[in-house]
Design a protein around this motif. Structure first.
Motif, PDB file in Angstrom:
ATOM      1  N   ASP A 107       0.991  -1.395   0.028  1.00  0.00           N
ATOM      2  CA  ASP A 107      -0.100   0.188   0.055  1.00  0.00           C
ATOM      3  C   ASP A 107       0.812   1.146  -0.021  1.00  0.00           C
ATOM      4  OD1 ASP A 107      -2.177   1.592   0.038  1.00  0.00           O
ATOM      5  OD2 ASP A 107      -2.155   1.542   2.165  1.00  0.00           O
ATOM      6  N   THR A 108       1.569   1.423  -0.913  1.00  0.00           N
ATOM      7  CA  THR A 108       2.782   2.477  -1.066  1.00  0.00           C
ATOM      8  C   THR A 108       2.107   3.585  -1.774  1.00  0.00           C
ATOM      9  OG1 THR A 108       4.579   0.777  -0.969  1.00  0.00           O
ATOM     10  CG2 THR A 108       4.933   3.057  -1.728  1.00  0.00           C
ATOM     11  N   THR A 109       2.541   4.788  -1.155  1.00  0.00           N
ATOM     12  CA  THR A 109       2.023   6.033  -1.889  1.00  0.00           C
ATOM     13  C   THR A 109       3.054   7.114  -2.161  1.00  0.00           C
ATOM     14  OG1 THR A 109       0.944   6.867   0.216  1.00  0.00           O
ATOM     15  CG2 THR A 109      -0.385   5.682  -1.230  1.00  0.00           C
ATOM     16  N   ALA A 110       2.874   7.866  -2.857  1.00  0.00           N
ATOM     17  CA  ALA A 110       3.585   9.168  -2.888  1.00  0.00           C
ATOM     18  C   ALA A 110       3.015  10.362  -3.139  1.00  0.00           C
ATOM     19  CB  ALA A 110       4.829   9.188  -3.877  1.00  0.00           C
ATOM     20  N   GLU A 111       3.210  11.390  -2.264  1.00  0.00           N
ATOM     21  CA  GLU A 111       2.338  12.712  -2.291  1.00  0.00           C
ATOM     22  C   GLU A 111       3.337  13.706  -2.425  1.00  0.00           C
ATOM     23  OE1 GLU A 111      -1.259  14.845  -0.563  1.00  0.00           O
ATOM     24  OE2 GLU A 111      -0.614  13.231   0.594  1.00  0.00           O
ATOM     25  N   TYR A 112       2.961  14.412  -3.494  1.00  0.00           N
ATOM     26  CA  TYR A 112       3.728  15.617  -4.171  1.00  0.00           C
ATOM     27  C   TYR A 112       2.949  16.812  -3.655  1.00  0.00           C
ATOM     28  CZ  TYR A 112       6.240  11.852  -6.287  1.00  0.00           C
ATOM     29  OH  TYR A 112       6.766  10.375  -6.350  1.00  0.00           O
ATOM     30  N   GLY A 113       3.798  17.920  -3.085  1.00  0.00           N
ATOM     31  CA  GLY A 113       3.140  19.193  -2.964  1.00  0.00           C
ATOM     32  C   GLY A 113       4.321  20.473  -3.322  1.00  0.00           C
ATOM     33  N   LEU A 114       3.637  21.510  -3.779  1.00  0.00           N
ATOM     34  CA  LEU A 114       4.402  22.657  -4.239  1.00  0.00           C
ATOM     35  C   LEU A 114       4.749  23.337  -3.206  1.00  0.00           C
ATOM     36  CD1 LEU A 114       2.516  23.636  -7.619  1.00  0.00           C
ATOM     37  CD2 LEU A 114       4.550  22.086  -7.373  1.00  0.00           C
ATOM     38  N   ARG A 115       6.096  23.720  -2.967  1.00  0.00           N
ATOM     39  CA  ARG A 115       6.493  24.596  -1.662  1.00  0.00           C
ATOM     40  C   ARG A 115       6.593  26.091  -2.319  1.00  0.00           C
ATOM     41  NH1 ARG A 115      11.256  21.627   1.388  1.00  0.00           N
ATOM     42  NH2 ARG A 115      12.107  23.411   0.614  1.00  0.00           N
ATOM     43  N   GLY A 160       9.922  26.897  -4.628  1.00  0.00           N
ATOM     44  CA  GLY A 160      10.006  26.491  -5.913  1.00  0.00           C
ATOM     45  C   GLY A 160      10.387  25.019  -5.967  1.00  0.00           C
ATOM     46  N   ARG A 161      10.502  24.358  -4.605  1.00  0.00           N
ATOM     47  CA  ARG A 161      10.771  23.005  -4.496  1.00  0.00           C
ATOM     48  C   ARG A 161       9.615  22.227  -4.368  1.00  0.00           C
ATOM     49  NH1 ARG A 161      16.512  22.237  -1.280  1.00  0.00           N
ATOM     50  NH2 ARG A 161      17.866  23.492  -2.767  1.00  0.00           N
ATOM     51  N   ILE A 162       9.441  20.917  -4.443  1.00  0.00           N
ATOM     52  CA  ILE A 162       8.249  19.956  -4.087  1.00  0.00           C
ATOM     53  C   ILE A 162       8.563  19.251  -2.765  1.00  0.00           C
ATOM     54  CG2 ILE A 162       7.285  18.178  -5.334  1.00  0.00           C
ATOM     55  CD1 ILE A 162       9.125  19.691  -7.827  1.00  0.00           C
ATOM     56  N   SER A 163       7.609  19.057  -1.917  1.00  0.00           N
ATOM     57  CA  SER A 163       7.592  18.437  -0.918  1.00  0.00           C
ATOM     58  C   SER A 163       7.113  16.781  -1.390  1.00  0.00           C
ATOM     59  CB  SER A 163       6.689  18.985   0.264  1.00  0.00           C
ATOM     60  OG  SER A 163       5.380  18.566  -0.283  1.00  0.00           O
ATOM     61  N   VAL A 164       8.007  15.962  -0.913  1.00  0.00           N
ATOM     62  CA  VAL A 164       7.861  14.651  -1.277  1.00  0.00           C
ATOM     63  C   VAL A 164       7.257  13.736   0.171  1.00  0.00           C
ATOM     64  CG1 VAL A 164       8.622  12.502  -2.123  1.00  0.00           C
ATOM     65  CG2 VAL A 164       9.331  14.768  -3.064  1.00  0.00           C
ATOM     66  N   THR A 165       6.374  13.061   0.086  1.00  0.00           N
ATOM     67  CA  THR A 165       6.065  12.149   1.275  1.00  0.00           C
ATOM     68  C   THR A 165       5.537  10.765   0.932  1.00  0.00           C
ATOM     69  OG1 THR A 165       4.968  14.035   2.572  1.00  0.00           O
ATOM     70  CG2 THR A 165       4.498  11.876   3.257  1.00  0.00           C
ATOM     71  N   ASN A 166       6.433   9.963   1.184  1.00  0.00           N
ATOM     72  CA  ASN A 166       6.297   8.622   0.753  1.00  0.00           C
ATOM     73  C   ASN A 166       6.180   7.665   1.925  1.00  0.00           C
ATOM     74  OD1 ASN A 166       7.218   9.190  -1.729  1.00  0.00           O
ATOM     75  ND2 ASN A 166       9.453   8.289  -1.423  1.00  0.00           N
ATOM     76  N   SER A 167       4.766   6.734   1.901  1.00  0.00           N
ATOM     77  CA  SER A 167       4.359   6.188   2.883  1.00  0.00           C
ATOM     78  C   SER A 167       4.137   4.783   2.353  1.00  0.00           C
ATOM     79  CB  SER A 167       2.840   6.694   3.277  1.00  0.00           C
ATOM     80  OG  SER A 167       3.250   7.974   3.638  1.00  0.00           O
ATOM     81  N   CYS A 168       4.305   3.690   3.246  1.00  0.00           N
ATOM     82  CA  CYS A 168       3.841   2.434   3.153  1.00  0.00           C
ATOM     83  C   CYS A 168       3.396   1.683   4.296  1.00  0.00           C
ATOM     84  CB  CYS A 168       4.934   1.641   2.290  1.00  0.00           C
ATOM     85  SG  CYS A 168       6.427   1.178   3.492  1.00  0.00           S
ATOM     86  N   THR A 169       2.834   0.609   4.320  1.00  0.00           N
ATOM     87  CA  THR A 169       2.649  -0.132   5.499  1.00  0.00           C
ATOM     88  C   THR A 169       3.405  -1.262   5.612  1.00  0.00           C
ATOM     89  OG1 THR A 169       0.091   0.199   5.044  1.00  0.00           O
ATOM     90  CG2 THR A 169       0.690  -1.493   6.273  1.00  0.00           C
ATOM     91  N   LYS A 170       3.995  -1.295   6.657  1.00  0.00           N
ATOM     92  CA  LYS A 170       5.054  -2.387   6.853  1.00  0.00           C
ATOM     93  C   LYS A 170       4.351  -3.872   6.894  1.00  0.00           C
ATOM     94  CE  LYS A 170       9.166  -0.553   6.382  1.00  0.00           C
ATOM     95  NZ  LYS A 170      10.206  -0.989   5.512  1.00  0.00           N
ATOM     96  N   GLU A 171       4.592  -4.872   6.221  1.00  0.00           N
ATOM     97  CA  GLU A 171       3.904  -6.214   6.161  1.00  0.00           C
ATOM     98  C   GLU A 171       4.185  -6.722   7.550  1.00  0.00           C
ATOM     99  OE1 GLU A 171       6.020  -8.352   3.002  1.00  0.00           O
ATOM    100  OE2 GLU A 171       4.335  -8.007   1.824  1.00  0.00           O
TER     101      GLU A 171
END
Length: 182
Positions: free
Chosen positions: A64-72, A75-86
Motif C-alpha cells: 500500500d505504497t503511496t507518494a504525495e507531492y506538493g508545491l512549496r 520552488g521545490r516540491i515536498s515529497v511524502t512517501n508512505s507504506c504499510t510494513k507487512e
C-alpha cells in the motif's frame, strides 16, 4: 550529543551509499533515456499509488505504497512517501524534497530524503512517461537502478499498465524484475 548526531548522520549516509551501490541496474543502455517533454508540476502534485517497482532495500516489506507531492513556496516540491510494513502493519512515512533540474522543463527532478545540510544525497527522479491526463506515470533513474509505475487510482486499467510497460522496454528498462502491488 552533537558528536553522536554527527556519527548517526554519517552512518546513515554511508549505509545509503552502500545500498545504492549494491542496487542492481536493469538497464544496459549507455545513453540516458528520453524523458517526457515537460511536466506541469501543479497537475503532477497530489497523491500517487505505487503500482509496480524494482526491488529495493528501502521499500522492502512495504505494501500500500503511496507518494504525495506538493508545491512549496521556494520552488521545490515536498515529497511524502508512505507504506504499510507487512510485518508490523504500521504505516512508515519518509519525508523528502525534490527540485527540478534546470533546463528539463520539470521532467527531471533531484530528490533527497536526507537532511538539507547533506549536499551529496540527491537522487535522480526522471519522469519517463506521463499519461496526458496525469493519471499514470513511469518514473525512474537513468542508470536503471530504480523504476516505478505510479497511478492516481489504486488499480488503473490494464491497457494503461501495458502501455507504460512497453514504454519502459522501449527506453531500455527490463520489466521482468518489476514487483507489482497487490
Amino acid at each position: 550529543m552533537i558528536r553522536a548526531l554527527a556519527l548517526a548522520a554519517t552512518s546513515a549516509i554511508a549505509l545509503s551509499a552502500c545500498s545504492y551501490l549494491s542496487q542492481p541496474d536493469y538497464r544496459e543502455e549507455s545513453t540516458p533515456p528520453q524523458t517526457v517533454a515537460s511536466v506541469d508540476l501543479e497537475k503532477y502534485a497530489g497523491l500517487w499509488h505505487e503500482i509496480a517497482r524494482y526491488p529495493n532495500s528501502f521499500e522492502k516489506g512495504c505494501t500500500d505504497t503511496t507518494a504525495e507531492y506538493g508545491l512549496r513556496d521556494d520552488g521545490r516540491i515536498s515529497v511524502t512517501n508512505s507504506c504499510t510494513k507487512e510485518k508490523t502493519g504500521k504505516r512508515d512515512v519518509a519525508e523528502g524534497v525534490a527540485k527540478p533540474v534546470e533546463g528539463s522543463n520539470n521532467s527531471k527532478l533531484k530528490v533527497k530524503f536526507a537532511p538539507e545540510w547533506v549536499p551529496f544525497a540527491w537522487g535522480d527522479y526522471w519522469i519517463l512517461h506521463l499519461e496526458p491526463d496525469y493519471s499514470a506515470a513511469l518514473v525512474g533513474s537513468p542508470n536503471g537502478k530504480y523504476l516505478w509505475i505510479l497511478a492516481r487510482d489504486e488499480a488503473p486499467d490494464q491497457t494503461v499498465i501495458d502501455r507504460i510497460l512497453k514504454k519502459a522496454e522501449a527506453l531500455g528498462y527490463e520489466t521482468g524484475p518489476l514487483e507489482f502491488a497487490g
